[in-house]
Design a protein around this motif. Structure first.
Motif, PDB file in Angstrom:
ATOM      1  N   HIS A 164      -6.056   9.856 -11.002  1.00 23.59           N
ATOM      2  CA  HIS A 164      -5.630   9.801 -12.395  1.00 23.59           C
ATOM      3  C   HIS A 164      -6.802   9.854 -13.378  1.00 23.59           C
ATOM      4  O   HIS A 164      -6.659   9.474 -14.543  1.00 23.59           O
ATOM      5  CB  HIS A 164      -4.762   8.563 -12.622  1.00 23.59           C
ATOM      6  N   GLY A 165      -7.943  10.333 -12.884  1.00 17.75           N
ATOM      7  CA  GLY A 165      -9.081  10.575 -13.761  1.00 17.75           C
ATOM      8  C   GLY A 165      -9.810   9.344 -14.243  1.00 17.75           C
ATOM      9  O   GLY A 165     -10.615   9.422 -15.177  1.00 17.75           O
ATOM     10  N   GLN A 166      -9.582   8.205 -13.599  1.00 17.12           N
ATOM     11  CA  GLN A 166     -10.247   6.960 -13.997  1.00 17.12           C
ATOM     12  C   GLN A 166     -11.473   6.737 -13.096  1.00 17.12           C
ATOM     13  O   GLN A 166     -11.518   5.850 -12.249  1.00 17.12           O
ATOM     14  CB  GLN A 166      -9.268   5.787 -13.889  1.00 17.12           C
ATOM     15  N   HIS A 167     -12.477   7.572 -13.298  1.00 10.98           N
ATOM     16  CA  HIS A 167     -13.603   7.587 -12.376  1.00 10.98           C
ATOM     17  C   HIS A 167     -14.455   6.321 -12.449  1.00 10.98           C
ATOM     18  O   HIS A 167     -14.985   5.866 -11.435  1.00 10.98           O
ATOM     19  CB  HIS A 167     -14.452   8.837 -12.619  1.00 10.98           C
ATOM     20  N   GLU A 168     -14.614   5.757 -13.629  1.00 11.39           N
ATOM     21  CA  GLU A 168     -15.395   4.529 -13.736  1.00 11.39           C
ATOM     22  C   GLU A 168     -14.732   3.399 -12.950  1.00 11.39           C
ATOM     23  O   GLU A 168     -15.407   2.614 -12.267  1.00 11.39           O
ATOM     24  CB  GLU A 168     -15.565   4.123 -15.207  1.00 11.39           C
ATOM     25  N   ASN A 217       0.825  -1.203   0.000  1.00 16.39           N
ATOM     26  CA  ASN A 217       0.000   0.000   0.000  1.00 16.39           C
ATOM     27  C   ASN A 217       0.862   1.257   0.000  1.00 16.39           C
ATOM     28  O   ASN A 217       0.596   2.206  -0.739  1.00 16.39           O
ATOM     29  CB  ASN A 217      -0.923  -0.008   1.217  1.00 16.39           C
ATOM     30  N   VAL A 218       1.893   1.265   0.837  1.00 16.63           N
ATOM     31  CA  VAL A 218       2.800   2.424   0.887  1.00 16.63           C
ATOM     32  C   VAL A 218       3.469   2.619  -0.467  1.00 16.63           C
ATOM     33  O   VAL A 218       3.532   3.743  -0.985  1.00 16.63           O
ATOM     34  CB  VAL A 218       3.859   2.231   1.995  1.00 16.63           C
ATOM     35  N   LEU A 219       3.936   1.545  -1.065  1.00 16.20           N
ATOM     36  CA  LEU A 219       4.584   1.646  -2.371  1.00 16.20           C
ATOM     37  C   LEU A 219       3.590   2.119  -3.428  1.00 16.20           C
ATOM     38  O   LEU A 219       3.915   2.974  -4.261  1.00 16.20           O
ATOM     39  CB  LEU A 219       5.173   0.293  -2.771  1.00 16.20           C
ATOM     40  N   GLY A 220       2.372   1.588  -3.399  1.00 13.62           N
ATOM     41  CA  GLY A 220       1.373   1.987  -4.380  1.00 13.62           C
ATOM     42  C   GLY A 220       1.041   3.464  -4.307  1.00 13.62           C
ATOM     43  O   GLY A 220       0.955   4.137  -5.340  1.00 13.62           O
ATOM     44  N   VAL A 221       0.866   3.968  -3.103  1.00 13.28           N
ATOM     45  CA  VAL A 221       0.563   5.398  -2.937  1.00 13.28           C
ATOM     46  C   VAL A 221       1.725   6.249  -3.442  1.00 13.28           C
ATOM     47  O   VAL A 221       1.531   7.253  -4.127  1.00 13.28           O
ATOM     48  CB  VAL A 221       0.245   5.723  -1.462  1.00 13.28           C
ATOM     49  N   ALA A 222       2.943   5.840  -3.110  1.00 13.66           N
ATOM     50  CA  ALA A 222       4.117   6.602  -3.557  1.00 13.66           C
ATOM     51  C   ALA A 222       4.214   6.613  -5.075  1.00 13.66           C
ATOM     52  O   ALA A 222       4.496   7.653  -5.688  1.00 13.66           O
ATOM     53  CB  ALA A 222       5.384   6.010  -2.946  1.00 13.66           C
ATOM     54  N   LEU A 223       3.984   5.477  -5.715  1.00 18.75           N
ATOM     55  CA  LEU A 223       4.022   5.411  -7.176  1.00 18.75           C
ATOM     56  C   LEU A 223       2.898   6.235  -7.793  1.00 18.75           C
ATOM     57  O   LEU A 223       3.093   6.933  -8.795  1.00 18.75           O
ATOM     58  CB  LEU A 223       3.908   3.954  -7.623  1.00 18.75           C
ATOM     59  N   SER A 224       1.717   6.166  -7.185  1.00 18.04           N
ATOM     60  CA  SER A 224       0.578   6.927  -7.702  1.00 18.04           C
ATOM     61  C   SER A 224       0.848   8.421  -7.648  1.00 18.04           C
ATOM     62  O   SER A 224       0.589   9.149  -8.609  1.00 18.04           O
ATOM     63  CB  SER A 224      -0.682   6.588  -6.897  1.00 18.04           C
ATOM     64  N   GLN A 225       1.382   8.876  -6.529  1.00 19.91           N
ATOM     65  CA  GLN A 225       1.674  10.301  -6.376  1.00 19.91           C
ATOM     66  C   GLN A 225       2.830  10.743  -7.268  1.00 19.91           C
ATOM     67  O   GLN A 225       2.963  11.933  -7.547  1.00 19.91           O
ATOM     68  CB  GLN A 225       1.975  10.612  -4.910  1.00 19.91           C
ATOM     69  N   SER A 226       3.628   9.795  -7.715  1.00 16.51           N
ATOM     70  CA  SER A 226       4.737  10.100  -8.620  1.00 16.51           C
ATOM     71  C   SER A 226       4.348   9.945 -10.084  1.00 16.51           C
ATOM     72  O   SER A 226       5.210   9.922 -10.963  1.00 16.51           O
ATOM     73  CB  SER A 226       5.934   9.182  -8.298  1.00 16.51           C
ATOM     74  N   SER A 227       3.024   9.823 -10.329  1.00 14.77           N
ATOM     75  CA  SER A 227       2.471   9.713 -11.690  1.00 14.77           C
ATOM     76  C   SER A 227       2.920   8.446 -12.411  1.00 14.77           C
ATOM     77  O   SER A 227       2.931   8.409 -13.644  1.00 14.77           O
ATOM     78  CB  SER A 227       2.826  10.959 -12.522  1.00 14.77           C
ATOM     79  N   ARG A 228       3.258   7.423 -11.674  1.00 17.48           N
ATOM     80  CA  ARG A 228       3.583   6.117 -12.253  1.00 17.48           C
ATOM     81  C   ARG A 228       2.355   5.231 -12.096  1.00 17.48           C
ATOM     82  O   ARG A 228       2.323   4.282 -11.331  1.00 17.48           O
ATOM     83  CB  ARG A 228       4.831   5.549 -11.581  1.00 17.48           C
ATOM     84  N   ALA A 229       1.300   5.602 -12.837  1.00 14.02           N
ATOM     85  CA  ALA A 229      -0.035   5.069 -12.602  1.00 14.02           C
ATOM     86  C   ALA A 229      -0.126   3.566 -12.822  1.00 14.02           C
ATOM     87  O   ALA A 229      -0.710   2.846 -12.007  1.00 14.02           O
ATOM     88  CB  ALA A 229      -1.052   5.802 -13.480  1.00 14.02           C
ATOM     89  N   ALA A 265      -0.687  -1.936 -10.415  1.00 15.49           N
ATOM     90  CA  ALA A 265      -0.178  -3.308 -10.299  1.00 15.49           C
ATOM     91  C   ALA A 265       0.190  -3.636  -8.855  1.00 15.49           C
ATOM     92  O   ALA A 265      -0.080  -4.742  -8.363  1.00 15.49           O
ATOM     93  CB  ALA A 265       1.027  -3.497 -11.219  1.00 15.49           C
ATOM     94  N   VAL A 266       0.777  -2.681  -8.171  1.00 16.55           N
ATOM     95  CA  VAL A 266       1.167  -2.895  -6.776  1.00 16.55           C
ATOM     96  C   VAL A 266      -0.069  -3.022  -5.889  1.00 16.55           C
ATOM     97  O   VAL A 266      -0.144  -3.901  -5.018  1.00 16.55           O
ATOM     98  CB  VAL A 266       2.071  -1.741  -6.290  1.00 16.55           C
ATOM     99  N   ALA A 289      -9.647   1.214  -0.686  1.00 13.12           N
ATOM    100  CA  ALA A 289      -9.823   2.668  -0.712  1.00 13.12           C
ATOM    101  C   ALA A 289      -8.634   3.338  -1.384  1.00 13.12           C
ATOM    102  O   ALA A 289      -8.806   4.299  -2.148  1.00 13.12           O
ATOM    103  CB  ALA A 289     -10.014   3.191   0.710  1.00 13.12           C
ATOM    104  N   SER A 290      -7.438   2.837  -1.121  1.00  8.99           N
ATOM    105  CA  SER A 290      -6.247   3.406  -1.765  1.00  8.99           C
ATOM    106  C   SER A 290      -6.293   3.212  -3.278  1.00  8.99           C
ATOM    107  O   SER A 290      -5.936   4.114  -4.039  1.00  8.99           O
ATOM    108  CB  SER A 290      -4.982   2.755  -1.198  1.00  8.99           C
ATOM    109  N   LEU A 291      -6.750   2.042  -3.712  1.00  4.15           N
ATOM    110  CA  LEU A 291      -6.859   1.800  -5.153  1.00  4.15           C
ATOM    111  C   LEU A 291      -7.894   2.723  -5.777  1.00  4.15           C
ATOM    112  O   LEU A 291      -7.654   3.311  -6.840  1.00  4.15           O
ATOM    113  CB  LEU A 291      -7.220   0.339  -5.409  1.00  4.15           C
ATOM    114  N   ALA A 292      -9.042   2.879  -5.121  1.00  2.00           N
ATOM    115  CA  ALA A 292     -10.074   3.772  -5.639  1.00  2.00           C
ATOM    116  C   ALA A 292      -9.569   5.212  -5.696  1.00  2.00           C
ATOM    117  O   ALA A 292      -9.795   5.937  -6.677  1.00  2.00           O
ATOM    118  CB  ALA A 292     -11.334   3.681  -4.781  1.00  2.00           C
ATOM    119  N   ASN A 293      -8.858   5.637  -4.657  1.00  2.00           N
ATOM    120  CA  ASN A 293      -8.302   6.999  -4.645  1.00  2.00           C
ATOM    121  C   ASN A 293      -7.267   7.170  -5.754  1.00  2.00           C
ATOM    122  O   ASN A 293      -7.158   8.249  -6.358  1.00  2.00           O
ATOM    123  CB  ASN A 293      -7.672   7.304  -3.286  1.00  2.00           C
TER     124      ASN A 293
END
Length: 210
Positions: free
Chosen positions: A98-102, A55-67, A72-73, A89-93
């Motif tokens: 990244h604008g993937q609302h669906e 989860n920590v890695l996923g959030v860090a990658l997401s915030q670094s625009s490595r969507a 995947a993480v 919740a982290s995945l949904a956020n």
């Protein structure tokens, strides 16, 4: 102090996963994304079966625009703990960021079946629906959050914002007033990132009326 203490532990024990994970979280909180990614990857290498590390890695990658890497993480984390509220919740956020609302909506709706009593889930669901322009559904989600947590100002505040977006300024007044009364009564610190309620809500109401 926490970062210094963790670093001291790691200096003496480079494979201390708990200290590495906490240091990754701290790096994430202070905006040091690359450092957080490196530390989280080291933590996962030591404890590959702990979903919270992903989860920590996923959030860090997401915030670094490595969507794509972030998704995947998060999927790896959910494979380990598919019903975990925080991971979903982290995945949904991540999808919303990244604008993937669906995709965010799909994950949040899956969560409502698993955690139907979590008001924060319905707050997030309402935010997603509002961003998608589905205002009636967003209002319904806010009302559900209010039913679950009637003493939390956030549901009322969000409902007021949705009502304004709907152009229903008259019916926005009551939830805004209720949110303000609750916040004044308990001096809520639940969501400090939301900013000053008085100023934010009043400004929005004036702007949408003008």
């Amino acid at each position: 102090k926490s970062a210094s203490a963790c670093q001291t532990i790691i200096d003496g024990d480079p494979e201390n996963a708990a200290a590495l994970n906490l240091l990754a979280v701290i790096a994430l909180e202070v905006g040091r994304g690359d450092t957080a990614i490196d530390l989280a990857e080291r933590t996962i290498a030591l404890q590959p079966c702990v979903p919270e590390h992903y989860n920590v890695l996923g959030v860090a990658l997401s915030q670094s625009s490595r969507a794509a890497e972030a998704e995947a993480v998060f999927r790896k984390a959910l494979a380990l703990a598919p019903d975990d509220f925080g991971l979903s919740a982290s995945l949904a956020n991540h999808f919303r960021r990244h604008g993937q609302h669906e995709a965010a909506l799909e994950e949040q709706q899956r969560l409502t079946n698993i955690h139907p009593g979590r008001p924060e889930l319905f707050l997030n669901l309402g935010n997603t629906l509002r961003e998608m322009g589905r205002l009636s559904d967003a209002a319904e989600a806010c009302c559900r959050a209010i039913d679950l947590a009637p003493n939390d100002y956030q549901g009322y505040q969000n409902l007021g914002v949705v009502r304004v977006d709907q152009g229903d300024h008259h019916n926005a007044i009551a939830p805004f007033a209720r949110a303000l009364a609750i916040k004044r009564a308990v001096n809520s610190q639940q969501n400090p990132a939301a900013g000053d309620f008085d100023r934010a809500s009043a400004t929005k109401l004036r702007h949408d009326r003008d």
